[in-house]
Every structure is written in structure tokens, then in C-alpha cells.
Design a protein around this motif. Structure first.
Motif, mmCIF file in Angstrom:
data_model
loop_
_atom_site.group_PDB
_atom_site.id
_atom_site.type_symbol
_atom_site.label_atom_id
_atom_site.label_comp_id
_atom_site.label_asym_id
_atom_site.label_seq_id
_atom_site.Cartn_x
_atom_site.Cartn_y
_atom_site.Cartn_z
ATOM 1 N N ALA A 23 -14.382 4.508 -43.665
ATOM 2 C CA ALA A 23 -12.846 5.615 -44.343
ATOM 3 C C ALA A 23 -12.365 4.489 -45.497
ATOM 4 O O ALA A 23 -11.580 3.466 -45.076
ATOM 5 N N LEU A 24 -11.697 4.934 -47.071
ATOM 6 C CA LEU A 24 -11.156 3.950 -47.746
ATOM 7 C C LEU A 24 -9.688 4.370 -47.599
ATOM 8 O O LEU A 24 -8.897 3.894 -47.932
ATOM 9 N N ASN A 25 -9.868 5.877 -47.243
ATOM 10 C CA ASN A 25 -8.280 6.342 -47.559
ATOM 11 C C ASN A 25 -7.658 7.325 -45.819
ATOM 12 O O ASN A 25 -8.114 7.566 -45.503
ATOM 13 N N ASN A 26 -6.787 7.247 -46.341
ATOM 14 C CA ASN A 26 -6.160 8.105 -44.981
ATOM 15 C C ASN A 26 -7.092 9.883 -44.714
ATOM 16 O O ASN A 26 -7.501 9.954 -43.398
ATOM 17 N N ALA A 27 -7.233 10.317 -46.197
ATOM 18 C CA ALA A 27 -7.641 11.510 -46.027
ATOM 19 C C ALA A 27 -9.706 11.747 -45.541
ATOM 20 O O ALA A 27 -10.364 12.751 -44.612
ATOM 21 N N GLU A 28 -10.058 10.084 -45.513
ATOM 22 C CA GLU A 28 -11.208 10.508 -45.580
ATOM 23 C C GLU A 28 -11.736 9.456 -44.120
ATOM 24 O O GLU A 28 -13.084 9.839 -43.771
ATOM 25 N N LEU A 29 -10.637 8.605 -43.415
ATOM 26 C CA LEU A 29 -10.775 9.032 -41.992
ATOM 27 C C LEU A 29 -10.422 10.006 -40.833
ATOM 28 O O LEU A 29 -11.058 9.861 -40.007
ATOM 29 N N LEU A 30 -9.618 11.450 -41.591
ATOM 30 C CA LEU A 30 -9.581 12.407 -40.525
ATOM 31 C C LEU A 30 -10.657 13.241 -40.784
ATOM 32 O O LEU A 30 -11.351 13.634 -40.427
ATOM 33 N N ASP A 31 -11.498 13.105 -42.230
ATOM 34 C CA ASP A 31 -13.062 13.418 -42.124
ATOM 35 C C ASP A 31 -13.949 13.036 -41.636
ATOM 36 O O ASP A 31 -14.826 13.946 -41.243
ATOM 37 N N VAL A 32 -14.152 11.703 -41.512
ATOM 38 C CA VAL A 32 -15.061 11.141 -40.791
ATOM 39 C C VAL A 32 -15.407 11.079 -39.307
ATOM 40 O O VAL A 32 -15.555 11.345 -38.100
ATOM 41 N N ILE A 33 -13.998 11.095 -38.608
ATOM 42 C CA ILE A 33 -13.538 11.050 -37.516
ATOM 43 C C ILE A 33 -14.081 12.923 -37.151
ATOM 44 O O ILE A 33 -14.608 12.916 -35.619
ATOM 45 N N SER A 34 -13.317 13.811 -37.675
ATOM 46 C CA SER A 34 -13.883 14.442 -37.615
ATOM 47 C C SER A 34 -15.843 15.497 -37.783
ATOM 48 O O SER A 34 -15.942 15.941 -36.857
ATOM 49 N N ARG A 35 -16.156 14.300 -38.334
ATOM 50 C CA ARG A 35 -17.386 15.036 -37.918
ATOM 51 C C ARG A 35 -18.596 13.806 -37.442
ATOM 52 O O ARG A 35 -19.370 13.886 -37.474
ATOM 53 N N PHE A 36 -17.980 13.480 -36.556
ATOM 54 C CA PHE A 36 -18.334 12.077 -35.910
ATOM 55 C C PHE A 36 -19.337 12.294 -34.693
ATOM 56 O O PHE A 36 -18.806 13.666 -34.121
ATOM 57 N N ASP A 37 -20.434 11.733 -34.721
ATOM 58 C CA ASP A 37 -22.065 12.517 -34.026
ATOM 59 C C ASP A 37 -22.484 11.176 -33.662
ATOM 60 O O ASP A 37 -22.951 9.874 -34.303
ATOM 61 N N LYS A 38 -22.156 10.996 -32.659
ATOM 62 C CA LYS A 38 -22.209 10.119 -30.785
ATOM 63 C C LYS A 38 -23.973 9.556 -31.014
ATOM 64 O O LYS A 38 -23.969 8.578 -30.928
ATOM 65 N N GLU A 39 -25.215 10.701 -31.047
ATOM 66 C CA GLU A 39 -26.109 10.129 -30.805
ATOM 67 C C GLU A 39 -26.424 9.700 -31.963
ATOM 68 O O GLU A 39 -27.139 9.013 -32.196
ATOM 69 N N LYS A 40 -26.216 9.960 -33.304
ATOM 70 C CA LYS A 40 -26.519 9.504 -34.422
ATOM 71 C C LYS A 40 -25.822 8.149 -34.629
ATOM 72 O O LYS A 40 -26.749 6.882 -35.256
ATOM 73 N N GLU A 66 -7.566 14.246 -31.311
ATOM 74 C CA GLU A 66 -7.556 15.306 -29.759
ATOM 75 C C GLU A 66 -8.598 16.687 -30.396
ATOM 76 O O GLU A 66 -8.571 17.073 -29.139
ATOM 77 N N GLU A 67 -8.816 16.891 -31.405
ATOM 78 C CA GLU A 67 -9.436 18.144 -31.504
ATOM 79 C C GLU A 67 -11.271 17.577 -31.201
ATOM 80 O O GLU A 67 -11.587 18.282 -30.778
ATOM 81 N N LYS A 68 -11.733 17.054 -31.780
ATOM 82 C CA LYS A 68 -12.465 16.101 -31.591
ATOM 83 C C LYS A 68 -12.976 16.142 -30.175
ATOM 84 O O LYS A 68 -13.887 15.536 -29.735
ATOM 85 N N PHE A 69 -11.545 14.722 -29.650
ATOM 86 C CA PHE A 69 -12.782 14.028 -28.386
ATOM 87 C C PHE A 69 -11.712 14.891 -26.982
ATOM 88 O O PHE A 69 -12.051 14.788 -26.022
ATOM 89 N N GLY A 70 -10.935 15.836 -27.172
ATOM 90 C CA GLY A 70 -10.302 17.013 -26.115
ATOM 91 C C GLY A 70 -9.494 16.700 -25.304
ATOM 92 O O GLY A 70 -9.614 16.989 -24.047
ATOM 93 N N SER A 71 -8.316 16.074 -25.773
ATOM 94 C CA SER A 71 -7.914 15.264 -24.712
ATOM 95 C C SER A 71 -6.140 14.621 -24.960
ATOM 96 O O SER A 71 -6.580 14.359 -26.408
ATOM 97 N N PRO A 72 -5.708 14.267 -24.827
ATOM 98 C CA PRO A 72 -3.744 13.699 -24.997
ATOM 99 C C PRO A 72 -4.325 12.188 -25.728
ATOM 100 O O PRO A 72 -4.413 12.006 -25.024
ATOM 101 N N MET A 73 -4.114 11.983 -27.275
ATOM 102 C CA MET A 73 -4.199 10.584 -27.682
ATOM 103 C C MET A 73 -3.082 9.953 -27.516
ATOM 104 O O MET A 73 -1.867 10.312 -28.067
ATOM 105 N N PHE A 74 -3.173 8.527 -27.672
ATOM 106 C CA PHE A 74 -2.381 7.967 -27.880
ATOM 107 C C PHE A 74 -2.530 7.098 -28.402
ATOM 108 O O PHE A 74 -3.569 6.383 -28.848
#
Length: 387
Positions: free
Chosen positions: A338-355, A242-250
Motif C-alpha cells: 500500500a502506498l497510502n492509507n486508503a490502499e492499506l485499508l483495502d489490502v487488509i480487507s482483501r487479505f487472502d491467507k492461503e494465497k 477488527e472486521e477482518k480478524f474478529g478480535s479487539p485490536m491494539f
């Protein structure tokens, strides 16, 4: 003793099929389909069927086979239903000019012995996959499956391919040297179409706010059918999304169809208000169409979803011990890993759409060589009318 009587039952239905054949002929415009061993109206056979109904209405007589307990009340009215291992099934099996399946037919299970005038098209159930399959994963397969696969390939008239990479896998690993139609994957045609109406329908059905976004979590199965590989911290994931994509998530949880067949209880994975169990939803590609983010592991849905140019993440907690092997190293793919939950949170928060999009284009050009253009069903129809 069970195996003995099980084999006797197989032999009985096979002999009965051959007997019924003596009193039938092949009808050039009759088609028989099934998906995931008679359990679903889905995948490539479904999209081939619906293309024919829409674009060539009345030209073919369309039959689908299902197990006796499968609900068929929502099927298009033009489809005729037969139930597996009934006299009518054997009659249609032996009189159809075309047979479409997304898995191996299985001689003993299907009682199908191809006759003159019949064309068997094996559509398979992926366009491209990471995990090794068929002969490339032979050490993980049972001898009975290998024998069935070899027989199945020997009677197959056509296999469909979604990319150059998959064509090479088919040639090498499918025990098959026949024709390959390199025109895309029928079920991926829907990804090139406007699906706003479908999205509204599903959101209404599941009481999801129209301004919400969907993360589809769709991992593949493991040989041991364990659930320990799929655990999420749903609270943290939803917060980051929700922080990254700005909408309620399901979150839509969609496990592999093998879990359905095995009857495994997966309720422990979705005990959260905004996590919906969609494992039994009839068609995976409808879910891909309406989702905004995909998280998976070794599933071919990676490459299907990437056609939409939407964010896709790999969450593979057992990468070092995965029992099927992979064609490509996960870290070399364009999808954040991501190989674990913490890494998944990290790659989502750092996602670069253009790249991400630039790497997708380069990967497709250099490695995959996609044939997908939304015209796979049309190409298959052209092949059919030339038979």
C-alpha cells in the motif's frame, strides 16, 4: 572547535586502551557484547548471550557494555556489566576472546584494536532487508562511516547470514572477504519457540485484554529523520482489522532505534487510546513474537515476521522517492503493498491467507533461500569451540 576536542577525546581513549593492553592477557572464555552502540540489551548479541546462559551455563564469562545512563537492573544476574569509556571497559575489551556486536565497532568510538587471540563476530542487525546497505548504498553514507566500515571488516573474523540472498550482499557490499556462517540469525531462534508466557507477561504489563490481537507498526528510518512518512488513520485501520480478524485490536508503534539516539519526539504519532509507543521497548523480536499482524515499509522485520506465517503488509508512502534504494521491487514481494492509507485499508480487507502463504513459500524457495531453523545460536557455539 567541538569536532577538534571530540577527536582529541577519541585519541585519548584509544591510546589509553593500547596502554592498558600492555598489562592484560586474553582469556579464552571471556565474551564482551554490546548492541546498538551500547544503548540496549537486545538483538543478536542478546540471544547469543541467553543461549549460552541456558545451554552452556558457567562455561563463559559474559560481559555487556552499556552507556552510563542505560538501566541494567533487569539483566540476567549472570551477566557482568561494564560502562562505556571506563577503565573497566578497556580492561574487558582488551582481555575478551570473543566480541559480539550488531553494528560496526567503530575504531574511534569503541577504542577496539583487535589483538592476537581475539575473535570479532559481527552479527549485524537483520537477517535480510529490502533497503540497500553498506557499499550498495555508498552514495548515502558519509566518508567517515565508509572508512570505519572498511576497517571494521578488515578485523572481522565472522559475519552471520540468514539466507543465500544476504550472503551475496555481504560478499558484495560489506568490504569483507572472510568467513560467513550460513546457519541463520540468532535473534530469529526465538521465533521457533513457544512464546505464550511472554505474550501473557507483556499483555499484563500494558493492560491489554488477553483476547486482543496486536498490529505491530514498525517502519524503518529515513535519512532526514522526518515523521511525515508514518501517519496513520488509526480509527479506520482498527475498524478494518477488527472486521477482518474478529478480535479487539491494539497497535504497537515501534520506530527505528535511530529515533531513540536522536531524541526525536514521536508522541504526535500515538495520540490514540489503543496505540502504544513501543519504540523504547528493549527488544523488537519479543514484539514480533506476540504480534498478530505486521505493517512496515523497508524494514528487515518483514522477513523475520514471515517466518511466523502471519499477515504482513508493506505501507510505503514514499516508495518513489525513498532515499536508500531497494534490492527488490516492493510489488514483487509476497507482502501486500500500500502506498497510502486508503490502499492499506483495502489490502487488509482483501487479505487472502492461503494465497499469501503460497506466495511466501515460493518467494523463499526462488529468491531468498533461508537458513533459518531456530539453530543459529547453536551453530555459532560450535564455531566458537573450534577457535
Amino acid at each position: 572547535m567541538y569536532r577538534f576536542w571530540h577527536r582529541i577525546e577519541h585519541i585519548y581513549w584509544l591510546l589509553l586502551s593500547l596502554f592498558i593492553r600492555c598489562f592484560t592477557r586474553v582469556y579464552k572464555k571471556r565474551i564482551l557484547c554490546w548492541s546498538y552502540y551500547y544503548t540496549k540489551y537486545s538483538c543478536n548479541p542478546r540471544y547469543i548471550t541467553e543461549y549460552l546462559l541456558k545451554e552452556h551455563s558457567g562455561e563463559f564469562e559474559l560481559y555487556w557494555c552499556f552507556n552510563k545512563d542505560v538501566d541494567v537492573s533487569k539483566l540476567p544476574s549472570e551477566i557482568k556489566v561494564v560502562r562505556w569509556r571506563t577503565w573497566k571497559y578497556l580492561l574487558i575489551l582488551n582481555s575478551s576472546a570473543f566480541l559480539f556486536t550488531n553494528t560496526r565497532t567503530g575504531l574511534w568510538k569503541s577504542s577496539f584494536v583487535k589483538r592476537k587471540g581475539q575473535r570479532y563476530v559481527m552479527t549485524w542487525h537483520s537477517s535480510m532487508g529490502i533497503k540497500k546497505i553498506e557499499q550498495d548504498a555508498e552514495e548515502t553514507l558519509s566518508l567517515s562511516y565508509i572508512n570505519e566500515a572498511k576497517y571494521d571488516s578488515s578485523i572481522c573474523d565472522l559475519i552471520l547470514s540468514g539466507c543465500k540472498f544476504r550472503t551475496e550482499v555481504i560478499k558484495r557490499a560489506f568490504w569483507y572477504d572472510g568467513e560467513i556462517l550460513e546457519k541463520g540469525t540468532p535473534r530469529n531462534d526465538i521465533l521457533f519457540q513457544d512464546q505464550r508466557e511472554l505474550k501473557q507477561h507483556i499483555f499484563t504489563q500494558y493492560n491489554i485484554p488477553q483476547n486482543a490481537k496486536i498490529l505491530l507498526y514498525a517502519p524503518t528510518f529515513r535519512k532526514d529523520m522526518g515523521l511525515q512518512y508514518y501517519k496513520f488513520d488509526w480509527d479506520d485501520i482498527l475498524t478494518v482489522l477488527e472486521e477482518k480478524f474478529g478480535s479487539p485490536m491494539f497497535i504497537f508503534l515501534r520506530l527505528h532505534p535511530n529515533f531513540c539516539r536522536a531524541g526525536i519526539d514521536i508522541s504526535a504519532l500515538c495520540q490514540y487510546e489503543r496505540v502504544l509507543d513501543m519504540t523504547y521497548y528493549h527488544d523488537m523480536h519479543e514484539l514480533l513474537c506476540i504480534s498478530d499482524v505486521l505493517v512496515t515499509d523497508y524494514s528487515s522485520s518483514l522477513f523475520d515476521f514471515s517466518l511466523l506465517h502471519k499477515p504482513c503488509f508493506i505501507y510505503a508512502t514514499d516508495y518513489e522517492s525513498y532515499d536508500r534504494g531497494t534490492y527488490l521491487k516492493l510489488e514483487e514481494l509476497p507482502f501486500p503493498l500500500a502506498l497510502n492509507n486508503a490502499e492499506l485499508l483495502d489490502v487488509i480487507s482483501r487479505f487472502d491467507k492461503e494465497k499469501y502463504e503460497n506466495e511466501l513459500v515460493e518467494f523463499n524457495k526462488r529468491i531468498l533461500g533461508s537458513f533459518e531453523a531456530g539453530k543459529a545460536c547453536e551453530a555459532l557455539y560450535r564455531w566458537m569451540i573450534l577457535c
